[in-house]
Design an enzyme around this catalytic site. Structure first.
Site, PDB file in Angstrom:
ATOM      1  N   ARG A 303       0.836  -1.201   0.000  1.00 18.64           N
ATOM      2  CA  ARG A 303       0.000   0.000   0.000  1.00 18.64           C
ATOM      3  C   ARG A 303       0.877   1.260   0.000  1.00 18.64           C
ATOM      4  O   ARG A 303       0.630   2.200  -0.758  1.00 18.64           O
ATOM      5  CB  ARG A 303      -0.910   0.014   1.228  1.00 18.64           C
ATOM      6  CG  ARG A 303      -1.864   1.215   1.272  1.00 18.64           C
ATOM      7  CD  ARG A 303      -2.503   1.393   2.648  1.00 18.64           C
ATOM      8  NE  ARG A 303      -3.193   0.209   3.108  1.00 18.64           N
ATOM      9  CZ  ARG A 303      -4.425  -0.139   2.748  1.00 18.64           C
ATOM     10  NH1 ARG A 303      -5.093   0.620   1.905  1.00 18.64           N
ATOM     11  NH2 ARG A 303      -4.979  -1.233   3.248  1.00 18.64           N
ATOM     12  N   ASP A 324      15.621   2.722  -9.017  1.00 17.00           N
ATOM     13  CA  ASP A 324      16.994   2.495  -8.588  1.00 17.00           C
ATOM     14  C   ASP A 324      17.138   1.121  -7.927  1.00 17.00           C
ATOM     15  O   ASP A 324      16.208   0.620  -7.289  1.00 17.00           O
ATOM     16  CB  ASP A 324      17.400   3.585  -7.589  1.00 17.00           C
ATOM     17  CG  ASP A 324      18.812   3.390  -7.077  1.00 17.00           C
ATOM     18  OD1 ASP A 324      19.745   3.544  -7.887  1.00 17.00           O
ATOM     19  OD2 ASP A 324      18.968   3.062  -5.885  1.00 17.00           O
ATOM     20  N   GLU A 379      17.145   0.143 -13.368  1.00 16.76           N
ATOM     21  CA  GLU A 379      18.590   0.080 -13.185  1.00 16.76           C
ATOM     22  C   GLU A 379      18.935  -1.338 -12.727  1.00 16.76           C
ATOM     23  O   GLU A 379      18.831  -1.669 -11.555  1.00 16.76           O
ATOM     24  CB  GLU A 379      19.059   1.099 -12.142  1.00 16.76           C
ATOM     25  CG  GLU A 379      20.580   1.173 -12.051  1.00 16.76           C
ATOM     26  CD  GLU A 379      21.101   1.416 -10.642  1.00 16.76           C
ATOM     27  OE1 GLU A 379      22.217   1.937 -10.519  1.00 16.76           O
ATOM     28  OE2 GLU A 379      20.413   1.073  -9.668  1.00 16.76           O
TER      29      GLU A 379
END
EC number: 2.4.1.18
Length: 673
Positions: A303, A324, A379
């Protein structure tokens, strides 16, 4: 499907089934993901139509919760929360006698947590929308943000670009001044440069609040708060709206892979336990990053994180995310000690963290369903197959992945090899070694290469001579000449061959000197290297402007011909002895001569389309710091002579070292086929 992945067909089906299960549970228990991901409208503090304030927190291990702050003169017990089911706590503050909210805009608050062990803790709400730190203070304060006149965006989101040209930027360093730059500075002074350079996407780093400036924004403390060190939330909204007015989309560098270990102003130990949002140690700690790891199997963590994505899309009008640390999320080993040989068995089995993998599938599915033009970039250094395939295929649903091997290869070459020893075949392999049907963002360097301990490409190439010999009023030294030419060539070769998108880190487009280092104890809290010296462009007497002009025209050429959106390039020449690379992509022919000492007359190159060709972009032009050795009025005629896998060929002049980009000339007008 990649035939080599047939063995793992059941794994892909299982992943999709797990996603479907999560979606079904969201529908059954929360009324669907649309409602679930709007939980930022119910958690934290919410002003109701009658100006009462409704507070909700999730603190399952707490014994009691209280609210304190300026509004009650910091009374620690006068305003208790009421305990609800599933570890939730609620509090309602009626309006003041004059009908205004009980908590004023820009006043401070704290959650007081009483633990089962009898400890009293002072916490910031995980859903806090604004936090600040007093000068010389250590801990951030939760500041109630409810402006009487919030900023309303004027401009619609631009459409998703077909060719993605990303300008990776950090607001705080986006000035030549030795201080922390602001959102307003970025809007006024940096956005016009990005527009002029031809980038159509900005990737903003370090926006999510982080207590430690030198973490580059990767140790997040407050997930719903835009960093106050750069200005106010409304000023960030104005920045994004201004970018949209220029046709530029804006991505947030989102950090859902880990969180800061800070307790008083972070998520860590919010309810007094060592878990709450995270796995208990040791699973909940990253041994190298010194940070906490989320429990993606927890309903309330889902959530929190999914609502966080929705918050940045809705409240600030971001256009997508660069996720990231995806490698750390995907595997229980977090990539630590794993070389990732490419053996497919490394991507399946017990080492894969299915909870986090399904979270990423869920995030991408929800984002792309609610916002069809949303852009997501992963990434990931591991090479996980199907990372950028649709979730219905068992993929993770990202639009792009970062081609992280490319900058490492360029740095390795510049560190270890003489020019005459460059392995042309190895360079081509690195630039083209990507999964078919999964789009990549190519880059020659990013923020990683600019950090202290490493050097930018320009500094690797020219080093200390950049301090004394970058004047355009004096002849170039051999080092500056080589550095200028290779800086341009490396960037365009990466741009043209390396992916379906391109990324540049702020300042590197003009060969920013030195490195990037944030203020810290080790440098006496200096801002000298925590800035970008745009002042170097304010005069055409320095060669930085020549690199800037080249970067601009490279992007403009891509805008015209769209090679990033074209199918992968056809490489017709990768000549080791001549150090020549030739490829065509998007009806454009790219010709590079990397030989340090040889030029070539009447050099035959292969082309697909017959006709006349004319030079479009030439690194040897005077305006780019070249030597102006090519006549741009020259037309190159093809011959129906098959060569290097193409039905036609032509002869060109190759100066050393340089490149030309040629296109077909028909009826004295340049166009693409």
């Amino acid at each position: 499907m990649d035939p080599c992945l047939k063995t793992y067909e059941k794994d892909f089906k299982r992943r999709y089934e797990l996603l479907q299960k999560q979606l079904f549970q969201l529908e059954e228990t929360e009324g669907g993901f649309d409602r679930f991901t709007r939980s930022y409208k119910t958690f934290g503090v919410q002003r109701q139509p009658d100006d009462s304030l409704f507070f909700t927190e999730w603190a399952p291990a707490a014994e009691a919760l209280f609210l304190t702050g300026d509004f009650n003169e910091w009374n620690k017990f006068s305003h208790p929360y009421t305990k609800k089911e599933f570890g939730k706590w609620e509090l309602v503050l009626p309006p003041k006698h004059d009908g205004t909210p009980a908590v004023d805009h820009k006043t401070k608050l704290k959650v007081v947590v009483h633990t089962k062990k009898g400890d009293r803790l002072y916490r910031i709400s995980p859903w806090a929308k604004y936090v600040t730190r007093e000068e010389k203070a250590v801990v951030y304060d939760w500041v109630h943000w409810d402006p009487p006149q919030p900023y309303t965006p004027i401009h619609p989101r631009p459409k998703k670009p077909t060719s993605l040209r990303i300008y990776e930027a950090h607001v705080g360093i986006a000035s030549s001044e030795a201080n922390v730059a602001s959102y307003a500075n970025f809007t006024i002074n940096v956005l016009p440069r990005i527009k002029e350079l031809g980038y159509n996407c900005i990737q903003l780093m370090a926006i999510m609040e982080h207590a430690y400036y030198a973490s580059f924004g990767y140790q997040v403390t407050s997930y719903f708060a835009a960093s106050s060190r750069f200005g106010t939330p409304e000023e960030l909204k104005q920045l994004i709206d201004a970018a949209h007015s220029m046709g530029i989309v804006v991505l947030l560098d989102v950090v859902h892979s880990h969180a800061s270990k800070n307790t008083e102003d972070g998520l860590n130990c919010f309810d007094g336990s060592d878990s709450c949002f995270f796995h208990s140690p040791p699973r909940g700690e990253h041994s190298l990053w010194g940070s906490r790891l989320f429990n993606y199997g927890s309903w309330e963590v889902l959530r929190f994180l999914l609502s966080n994505l929705r918050w940045w899309m809705e409240e600030y009008c971001f256009d997508g995310f660069r996720f990231d640390g995806v490698t750390s999320m995907l595997y229980h080993h977090h990539g630590i000690g794993s070389g990732f040989s490419g053996d497919y068995s490394e991507y399946f089995g017990l080492q894969v963290d299915e909870d986090s993998l399904v979270y990423l599938m869920l995030a991408n599915h929800i984002l792309h369903t609610l916002y069809p033009d949303c852009i997501t970039v992963a990434e990931d250094v591991s090479g996980m197959p199907a990372l950028c395939r649709g979730v219905e295929e068992g993929g993770l649903g990202f639009d792009y992945r970062l081609a992280m091997a490319i900058p490492d290869k360029w740095i390795q070459i510049l560190k270890e090899l003489k020019d005459e020893d460059w392995d042309i075949g190895d360079i081509i392999h690195t630039l083209t070694n990507r999964r078919y049907g999964e789009k990549c963002i190519a880059y020659a360097e990013s923020h990683d290469q600019a950090l202290v301990g490493d050097k930018s490409l320009a500094f690797w190439l020219m080093d200390k001579e950049m301090y004394t010999n970058m004047s355009s009023q004096i002849p170039m030294t051999a080092i500056i000449d080589r550095g200028m030419q290779l800086h341009k060539m490396i960037r365009l070769l990466t741009h043209g061959l390396g992916g379906e998108g391109y990324l540049n880190f702020i300042g590197n487009e003009f060969g920013h000197p030195e490195w990037l280092d944030f203020p810290r104890e080790g440098n006496n809290q200096s801002y000298h290297y925590a800035r970008r010296q745009f002042n170097l462009l304010d005069t055409d007497q320095l060669r930085y402007y020549q690199l800037y002009a080249f970067d601009r025209d490279m992007n403009r050429a891509e805008e015209e011909y769209g090679w990033l959106a074209a199918p992968p390039a056809f490489v017709s020449a990768k000549h080791e002895e001549d150090k020549v690379i030739v490829f065509d992509r998007g009806h454009v022919v790219f010709i590079f001569n990397f030989h340090p000492s040889k030029s070539f007359q009447d050099y035959r190159v292969a082309v697909e389309a017959p006709g006349k060709y004319k030079i479009k972009l030439d690194s040897d032009e005077d305006q780019y710091g070249g030597h102006g050795r090519l006549d741009h009025n020259t037309e190159f005629y093809t011959e129906p002579r098959p060569f290097n896998g193409r039905p036609n060929s032509m002869q060109v002049i190759l100066q050393r070292p340089s490149f030309v980009v040629s296109d077909v000339l028909r009826n004295v007008s340049i166009h693409t086929k």
